[in-house]
Design a protein around this motif. Structure first.
Motif, short mmCIF file in Angstrom:
data_model
loop_
_atom_site.label_atom_id
_atom_site.label_comp_id
_atom_site.label_asym_id
_atom_site.label_seq_id
_atom_site.Cartn_x
_atom_site.Cartn_y
_atom_site.Cartn_z
N VAL A 1 6.68 -10.94 -8.38
CA VAL A 1 5.54 -10.70 -9.02
C VAL A 1 4.76 -10.69 -7.42
O VAL A 1 3.87 -9.84 -7.76
N GLN A 2 4.58 -11.17 -6.27
CA GLN A 2 4.17 -10.84 -5.52
C GLN A 2 4.54 -9.62 -4.72
O GLN A 2 3.83 -9.81 -4.55
N SER A 3 5.61 -8.98 -5.21
CA SER A 3 6.41 -8.32 -4.01
C SER A 3 5.57 -6.59 -5.03
O SER A 3 5.83 -6.07 -4.32
N PHE A 4 5.59 -6.76 -6.31
CA PHE A 4 4.84 -6.13 -6.86
C PHE A 4 3.51 -5.31 -6.43
O PHE A 4 2.99 -4.65 -6.12
N LYS A 5 2.72 -6.07 -5.84
CA LYS A 5 1.63 -6.25 -5.20
C LYS A 5 1.66 -5.53 -3.96
O LYS A 5 1.05 -4.98 -3.54
N ARG A 6 2.64 -6.50 -3.17
CA ARG A 6 2.87 -5.42 -1.77
C ARG A 6 3.61 -4.01 -2.21
O ARG A 6 3.72 -3.52 -0.53
N PHE A 7 4.22 -3.57 -3.22
CA PHE A 7 4.64 -2.30 -3.31
C PHE A 7 3.56 -1.39 -3.36
O PHE A 7 4.11 -0.57 -3.16
N GLN A 8 2.04 -2.01 -3.76
CA GLN A 8 1.39 -1.04 -3.77
C GLN A 8 1.05 0.04 -2.60
O GLN A 8 1.15 1.42 -2.27
N THR A 9 0.71 -0.91 -0.87
CA THR A 9 1.20 -0.44 0.25
C THR A 9 2.24 -0.03 0.72
O THR A 9 1.74 1.12 1.28
N ASP A 10 3.48 -0.08 -0.09
CA ASP A 10 4.63 0.97 0.20
C ASP A 10 4.85 2.21 -0.35
O ASP A 10 4.75 3.23 0.66
N CYS A 11 4.13 2.53 -0.86
CA CYS A 11 3.83 3.38 -2.20
C CYS A 11 3.38 4.41 -1.48
O CYS A 11 3.15 5.50 -1.52
N TYR B 1 0.36 -3.76 -14.37
CA TYR B 1 0.65 -1.58 -14.94
C TYR B 1 -0.20 -2.39 -13.36
O TYR B 1 -1.23 -2.82 -13.15
N LEU B 2 0.56 -1.26 -12.51
CA LEU B 2 -0.86 -1.05 -11.01
C LEU B 2 -1.07 0.17 -10.57
O LEU B 2 0.33 0.93 -11.06
N HIS B 3 -2.48 0.68 -10.03
CA HIS B 3 -2.63 2.13 -9.68
C HIS B 3 -2.12 2.13 -8.25
O HIS B 3 -3.13 1.91 -7.86
#
Length: 210
Positions: A7-17, A185-187
């Motif tokens: 779950v934390q990786s989902f949030k940090r993945f936004q920065t990667d994207c 879901y995230l943007h």
């Protein structure tokens, strides 16, 4: 522990994207990520986050050379279990595209169910550029079983979200006997000049405990 890390990786993945978008602009910004790129990038994010806990972790693609859908699948092995990562890029939100999600999961089950352990997790992630068509606008609700309480940011960018008559999680449980324990879901993208969140681009996440 694994679920919390994912779950934390989902949030940090936004920065990667966002970083990928800047490196490959306008390709990612206009078309999203390929399924293979999406799964590989998220597997690397998981590995980095797990290593912060001083744990041994390894990642490996499930099918590097074959022509199966599992070309976009990764195995992230940790001392606490394996995280299986499947990814799909929704070119559109129609029924045929939605069926691809289930066929991907079914192919993974057929090939790797024998290797699944009790503490493992299955992560299914997808991305999509929202359009004006009905099935695209209902994709968020189909995936997450919810709609945002405030849709003003979507309306401002020309997208009116719609409800869905069907549910991804219900179909997944009926067809694959898998029961998502976490859906979101995230943007992740922002506009280069203004920094405004790009609501038309969405990433969809589901986690099932195996």
């Amino acid at each position: 522990m694994l679920l919390d890390t994912v779950v934390q990786s989902f949030k940090r993945f936004q920065t990667d994207c966002q970083a990928l978008c800047l490196q490959h602009y306008p390709a990612v910004h206009n078309g999203g990520l390929t399924s293979r790129h999406l799964s590989a990038a998220f597997a690397r994010r998981l590995k980095a986050d797990i290593e912060q806990h001083a744990l041994d972790v390894s990642i490996a693609p499930l099918d590097e050379e074959g022509n199966s859908q599992l070309r976009c699948a990764y195995r992230v092995c940790t001392p606490y279990g394996t995280i299986w990562v499947l990814a799909y890029h929704f070119v559109n939100g129609n029924q045929t595209s939605r069926e691809h999600v289930f066929s991907l999961v079914q192919e993974w089950l057929a090939e790797y169910q024998y290797a699944v352990q009790k503490r493992d997790l299955l992560v299914v992630l997808a991305d999509h550029w929202l359009s004006r068509c009905h099935q695209s606008r209902s994709l968020i609700n189909w995936w997450s079983d919810e709609l945002p309480e405030d849709d003003s940011h979507y309306l401002k960018q020309g997208v009116k979200l719609l409800g869905s008559d069907t549910s991804m999680s219900q179909e997944l449980s009926q067809r694959c006997q898998l029961y998502p324990s976490y859906l979101t879901y995230l943007h992740p993208l922002t506009k280069p000049c203004s920094g405004e969140r790009v609501m038309k681009y969405v990433q969809l996440y589901a986690v099932a405990t195996l």
